[in-house]
Design an enzyme around this catalytic site. Structure first.
Site, PDB file in Angstrom:
ATOM      1  N   GLY A  92       0.760  -1.397  -0.041  1.00  0.00           N
ATOM      2  CA  GLY A  92      -0.048   0.195   0.039  1.00  0.00           C
ATOM      3  C   GLY A  92       0.690   1.276  -0.103  1.00  0.00           C
ATOM      4  N   GLN A  93       2.209   1.129  -0.201  1.00  0.00           N
ATOM      5  CA  GLN A  93       2.902   2.410  -0.258  1.00  0.00           C
ATOM      6  C   GLN A  93       2.749   3.160  -1.529  1.00  0.00           C
ATOM      7  OE1 GLN A  93       7.120   1.902   0.281  1.00  0.00           O
ATOM      8  NE2 GLN A  93       7.334   4.089   0.620  1.00  0.00           N
ATOM      9  N   HIS A  99       7.280   6.843   5.853  1.00  0.00           N
ATOM     10  CA  HIS A  99       6.441   7.678   6.795  1.00  0.00           C
ATOM     11  C   HIS A  99       5.850   6.688   7.731  1.00  0.00           C
ATOM     12  CE1 HIS A  99       4.460   6.679   2.908  1.00  0.00           C
ATOM     13  NE2 HIS A  99       3.378   6.485   3.406  1.00  0.00           N
TER      14      HIS A  99
HETATM   15  P1  AMP Z   1       1.128   5.416   1.746  1.00  0.00           P
HETATM   16  O1  AMP Z   1       0.185   4.950   0.788  1.00  0.00           O
HETATM   17  O2  AMP Z   1       1.597   4.417   2.909  1.00  0.00           O
HETATM   18  O3  AMP Z   1       2.323   5.732   0.773  1.00  0.00           O
HETATM   19  O4  AMP Z   1       0.689   6.797   2.297  1.00  0.00           O
HETATM   20  C1  AMP Z   1       0.920   8.107   1.685  1.00  0.00           C
HETATM   21  C2  AMP Z   1       0.074   8.834   2.210  1.00  0.00           C
HETATM   22  O5  AMP Z   1       0.356  10.217   2.046  1.00  0.00           O
HETATM   23  C3  AMP Z   1      -1.421   8.859   1.797  1.00  0.00           C
HETATM   24  O6  AMP Z   1      -2.295   8.415   2.905  1.00  0.00           O
HETATM   25  C4  AMP Z   1      -1.869  10.185   1.430  1.00  0.00           C
HETATM   26  O7  AMP Z   1      -3.249  10.479   1.484  1.00  0.00           O
HETATM   27  C5  AMP Z   1      -0.770  10.843   1.875  1.00  0.00           C
HETATM   28  N1  AMP Z   1      -0.530  12.203   0.912  1.00  0.00           N
HETATM   29  C6  AMP Z   1      -0.028  12.150  -0.332  1.00  0.00           C
HETATM   30  N2  AMP Z   1       0.070  13.368  -0.717  1.00  0.00           N
HETATM   31  C7  AMP Z   1       0.022  14.400   0.337  1.00  0.00           C
HETATM   32  C8  AMP Z   1       0.101  15.571   0.743  1.00  0.00           C
HETATM   33  N3  AMP Z   1       0.287  16.482  -0.173  1.00  0.00           N
HETATM   34  N4  AMP Z   1      -0.107  16.137   2.079  1.00  0.00           N
HETATM   35  C9  AMP Z   1      -0.523  15.338   2.929  1.00  0.00           C
HETATM   36  N5  AMP Z   1      -0.908  13.949   2.771  1.00  0.00           N
HETATM   37  C10 AMP Z   1      -0.434  13.468   1.364  1.00  0.00           C
END
Ligand code: AMP
Ligand code: ZN
Length: 113
Positions: A92-93, A99
């Protein structure tokens, strides 16, 4: 890192709702929250994912847990929270800057699916 959305947030080139900041770590609200509280905690150093941390990053990873504890206290998450690190696309990344998702405010299922 060029083109990395979280590096841009860290450099304040794009906006985010920042809830925690120190020299090495930033915490900000997820733009697409999956729970009433959904905060992302990132090292300011660009590390692609958990498989890319090296010995020298271990103290920083520990500091991230310290930051998560502080945020959880400030946000009064004592009734429970979940911390998630999605690693690689199959897990799911979607943003390739390591992060930690800090999620709270609802019940979570286990196994997560
Ligand atoms: P993952 O899917 O674990 O890589 O998580 C990435 C997360 O980053 C997702 O939950 C997105 O909603 C979040 N995300 C992506 N772009 C932004 C942004 N510009 N500001 C805040 N969150 C973001
Ligand atoms: Zn980055």
């Amino acid at each position: 890192m060029n083109g990395c959305v979280f590096c841009k947030i860290i450099k304040k080139e794009i906006p985010a709702k920042i809830v925690y900041e120190d020299e090495e770590i930033l915490g900000f609200c997820d733009a697409n929250p999956q729970s009433p509280v959904h905060i992302l905690i990132v090292p300011k150093k660009h590390i692609e994912d958990l498989t890319k941390i090296d010995e020298g990053d271990l103290a920083l990873m520990g500091k991230i847990f310290g930051a998560i504890k502080k945020i959880a206290e400030e946000k009064h998450l004592e009734s429970g929270f979940r911390v998630v690190i999605n690693t690689k696309e199959s897990a799911g990344q979607s943003v390739f800057h390591i992060h930690f998702h800090l999620m709270s405010g609802r019940n979570f299922h286990w196994p997560p699916g």
